[in-house]
Design an enzyme around this catalytic site. Structure first.
Site, PDB file in Angstrom:
ATOM      1  N   HIS F  14      45.164 -39.107  40.696  1.00 47.83           N
ATOM      2  CA  HIS F  14      44.428 -40.089  41.489  1.00 47.83           C
ATOM      3  C   HIS F  14      45.426 -41.029  42.157  1.00 47.83           C
ATOM      4  O   HIS F  14      46.619 -40.993  41.891  1.00 47.83           O
ATOM      5  CB  HIS F  14      43.412 -40.870  40.640  1.00 47.83           C
ATOM      6  CG  HIS F  14      43.997 -41.861  39.678  1.00 47.83           C
ATOM      7  ND1 HIS F  14      43.251 -42.862  39.112  1.00 47.83           N
ATOM      8  CD2 HIS F  14      45.239 -41.985  39.176  1.00 47.83           C
ATOM      9  CE1 HIS F  14      44.017 -43.575  38.311  1.00 47.83           C
ATOM     10  NE2 HIS F  14      45.225 -43.069  38.327  1.00 47.83           N
ATOM     11  N   CYS F  33      50.262 -47.754  41.762  1.00 46.97           N
ATOM     12  CA  CYS F  33      49.090 -46.877  41.856  1.00 46.97           C
ATOM     13  C   CYS F  33      48.689 -46.610  43.305  1.00 46.97           C
ATOM     14  O   CYS F  33      47.867 -45.738  43.562  1.00 46.97           O
ATOM     15  CB  CYS F  33      47.905 -47.485  41.107  1.00 46.97           C
ATOM     16  SG  CYS F  33      48.230 -47.679  39.342  1.00 46.97           S
ATOM     17  N   HIS F  39      49.382 -39.823  41.389  1.00 47.19           N
ATOM     18  CA  HIS F  39      50.024 -39.636  40.091  1.00 47.19           C
ATOM     19  C   HIS F  39      48.885 -39.217  39.158  1.00 47.19           C
ATOM     20  O   HIS F  39      47.745 -39.067  39.598  1.00 47.19           O
ATOM     21  CB  HIS F  39      50.701 -40.930  39.625  1.00 47.19           C
ATOM     22  CG  HIS F  39      49.747 -42.031  39.369  1.00 47.19           C
ATOM     23  ND1 HIS F  39      49.185 -42.777  40.377  1.00 47.19           N
ATOM     24  CD2 HIS F  39      49.208 -42.506  38.218  1.00 47.19           C
ATOM     25  CE1 HIS F  39      48.374 -43.673  39.862  1.00 47.19           C
ATOM     26  NE2 HIS F  39      48.354 -43.525  38.566  1.00 47.19           N
ATOM     27  N   HIS F  41      47.079 -38.436  34.932  1.00 49.17           N
ATOM     28  CA  HIS F  41      46.893 -38.810  33.536  1.00 49.17           C
ATOM     29  C   HIS F  41      46.225 -37.678  32.765  1.00 49.17           C
ATOM     30  O   HIS F  41      45.521 -36.853  33.348  1.00 49.17           O
ATOM     31  CB  HIS F  41      46.008 -40.059  33.434  1.00 49.17           C
ATOM     32  CG  HIS F  41      46.548 -41.263  34.128  1.00 49.17           C
ATOM     33  ND1 HIS F  41      47.614 -41.973  33.639  1.00 49.17           N
ATOM     34  CD2 HIS F  41      46.208 -41.874  35.283  1.00 49.17           C
ATOM     35  CE1 HIS F  41      47.899 -42.981  34.459  1.00 49.17           C
ATOM     36  NE2 HIS F  41      47.056 -42.941  35.480  1.00 49.17           N
ATOM     37  N   ASP F  79      38.753 -31.577  35.688  1.00 46.45           N
ATOM     38  CA  ASP F  79      40.014 -31.139  35.080  1.00 46.45           C
ATOM     39  C   ASP F  79      40.880 -30.367  36.070  1.00 46.45           C
ATOM     40  O   ASP F  79      40.410 -29.472  36.774  1.00 46.45           O
ATOM     41  CB  ASP F  79      39.723 -30.251  33.870  1.00 46.45           C
ATOM     42  CG  ASP F  79      40.988 -29.919  33.089  1.00 46.45           C
ATOM     43  OD1 ASP F  79      41.852 -30.798  32.949  1.00 46.45           O
ATOM     44  OD2 ASP F  79      41.102 -28.774  32.623  1.00 46.45           O
ATOM     45  N   HIS F  80      42.169 -30.729  36.082  1.00 49.28           N
ATOM     46  CA  HIS F  80      43.130 -30.107  37.003  1.00 49.28           C
ATOM     47  C   HIS F  80      42.700 -30.319  38.456  1.00 49.28           C
ATOM     48  O   HIS F  80      42.891 -29.446  39.316  1.00 49.28           O
ATOM     49  CB  HIS F  80      43.343 -28.620  36.678  1.00 49.28           C
ATOM     50  CG  HIS F  80      44.247 -28.418  35.488  1.00 49.28           C
ATOM     51  ND1 HIS F  80      43.895 -28.817  34.228  1.00 49.28           N
ATOM     52  CD2 HIS F  80      45.497 -27.897  35.373  1.00 49.28           C
ATOM     53  CE1 HIS F  80      44.885 -28.527  33.395  1.00 49.28           C
ATOM     54  NE2 HIS F  80      45.859 -27.979  34.060  1.00 49.28           N
ATOM     55  N   GLU F 130      42.454 -43.917  30.018  1.00 51.96           N
ATOM     56  CA  GLU F 130      43.435 -43.455  31.012  1.00 51.96           C
ATOM     57  C   GLU F 130      44.752 -43.144  30.313  1.00 51.96           C
ATOM     58  O   GLU F 130      45.444 -42.183  30.637  1.00 51.96           O
ATOM     59  CB  GLU F 130      43.644 -44.539  32.066  1.00 51.96           C
ATOM     60  CG  GLU F 130      44.570 -44.093  33.183  1.00 51.96           C
ATOM     61  CD  GLU F 130      44.811 -45.182  34.213  1.00 51.96           C
ATOM     62  OE1 GLU F 130      43.903 -45.435  35.015  1.00 51.96           O
ATOM     63  OE2 GLU F 130      45.906 -45.786  34.208  1.00 51.96           O
TER      64      GLU F 130
END
Lengths: 142, 142, 142, 142, 142, 142
Positions: F14, F33, F39, F41, F79-80, F130
């Site tokens: 994100h 950010c 980047h 998590h 996811d991913h 996060e």
């Protein structure tokens, strides 16, 4: 040959101080750790032994024996203590994570000598976590 | 309304001692914690704030502000310190996990008053972990 | 000889892509990781150094120096970055956990050469956790 | 050469019992673990492979292959099972952490032989955690 | 008013089975958990009490008392046991995480009644972790 | 009434960006950010439901159903993935931890309406981590 590891915890205070240095030099080298009021950690000690598995028990060594060695030699004298003031080795040695690992090794190693009830298991490694992000490993001296 | 929580750590020493009691009474009530040499912990402080999400930022409050409040009010005065000797509140109060939670609340609560840069977020809860297996929650007094 | 390990974290994006392969081949080999929009992780880097304990300090090497090496060489250039797009080594190399471990080694190894302020400590291992359940260890090339 | 490790979990029951011993001898050696009703754990299996990184993929070996080996050979036959009653090796062997590590090795080692789709990676270590504080490592027999 | 929480662990076996259902219906509803050989977990029990802080001690209640209550009422009868076969409540109740939380509450709640040595602290919550990723909370019945 | 919680993980990218602001304003508010390369998590989503325990099953609701809801509504689409680019809600909303918690709630809440196979269990809370040190809780709007 299997390696068996057991962890235990102790809470202790310490500070870093070299009596041969001035206050300023201690502060420069040790930073916040030089505060003589002391600070503390929840230490984790992890002891690894190595040996052959006894076919009768499936054990490298009896786990209660290993637990007792850690409890008697380390937890009892270190837990809820001030390492500099109450553990004799640290009258001379700065109680860094590195030195704590070596002192733990020296305290428990005789318990794994031949003729003890350790089933021939050898002490392989002592790991000390000062925090989850900082730890020292000691394997003895060859 | 969303609740946002942030954790930070500090390492400190403490002991439990009520000066109005005898040594024996302190030992009976506080056990190993009564050792006046002190012992220590890796404390975790977890601060929870509650508020509405600002549609421009997606934030209940700016996280750098929250991080700074914890750093300035708690980590700086508590980390690598002896709580009994170096944190004024604990000259009177026994530095139990319960009392640390309340003292942290009192120290940071003014920073969430109206007119500060907290976007209207309210302090909701302070949690203190003395170890991973022991923690106290304080929600302020109604 | 003691081994000292320190952990730090960085959050980064990456994707897996071999430019010499077709889209289908990349998808077949790399699965969800081939998504060119990228995905990310909270990586943990763990650096282990080995050396003798300095009797004056109790340190294998100064921990602030070790922390600074990790901060300057790894956290600053990797944290909150897209590894494929912002870390030059990964223009050529797929940023797998294996390759990240090797690149971290190459970046920090010169800082442990003789003549630096590392007290003779040697870089022993770089471990990278992509998740708590997946990690790579690199010990350099003999 | 890079070492790659992957963890997975399984929940299983077991008890410790040597059929050549009396009930009293089993109780003396195995303590609470001798309870024939069984008790259980959330085991963690950690498999480490070693090999060279394939420059086309950045992988020591394909991680989906490694995940499948663990799933098919270990999780499927061990998870939500009673080790003594449902895993054939433990009809003869006491299912201690040590023996579980060795049995896991024996079950998965053939999958890393030459000619399989493991890219030449070698099985290096099997680690079994019975709890977070107790684990066994097995590296095979030389 | 402060909330104080303490965790402890026990290892136990269980299975899920409703005797009023056929084998097929049990298998359909409970899946792998219906295996009558049983499987097991490292359970974590977390007990939260609420009360005012005693100004003499800084305690909501004496932590040794809380630890003893958990040890005597829960760890001793549950640890290294088969819940279905050795804990009477689970002859009738399926030992799900939900039901274990309620049974733990019922077992320890009388220990917090007035006149006990709990300093007026009230039992507030029982949390049971079956794994780190699955847990149940019970607050008693109003 | 029992509260049941289940955790799952997803890895995603994100960045934080408000298109109505200048580049400088985004950088000032969002810091690292705001990097438009993104980047990532390892997020943890924890879903808590509340309800009465069905005496036939011991369940607040079927755990496979809960697992499937999380897998289908959250893990599969998140996811991913790159949250800003691939999850429609985050075309308008900044994908902060706070907003992710609210979006997860909105996506799964309909699955707990009456007439579904949730045994009357109500969605009580969505928590998003996060990192282990930063998390948001959302309880819906009254």
């Amino acid at each position: 040959m299997v390696f068996m590891s057991r962890r235990a915890e102790f809470s202790a205070s310490h500070y870093y101080h070299n009596p041969q240095w001035t206050h300023e030099e201690n502060a420069r080298v040790f930073g916040k750790c030089a505060n003589l009021n002391g600070h503390g950690h929840n230490y984790v000690v992890e002891v690894t032994v190595a040996g052959n598995v006894d076919p009768r028990t499936g054990f490298v060594m009896d786990l209660k024996t290993l637990k007792d060695i850690i409890a008697v030699e380390i937890i009892e004298p270190f837990d809820h203590r001030h390492l500099n003031k109450e553990v004799p080795e640290f009258k001379q040695l700065v109680p860094t994570t590195e030195n704590i690992a070596a002192v733990v090794w020296q305290r428990i190693a005789p318990r794994f000598a031949s003729g003890t009830n350790c089933n021939g298991a050898k002490l392989y490694r002592v790991r000390i976590y000062e925090t989850p992000d900082l730890f020292a490993d000691y394997y003895g001296e060859a």
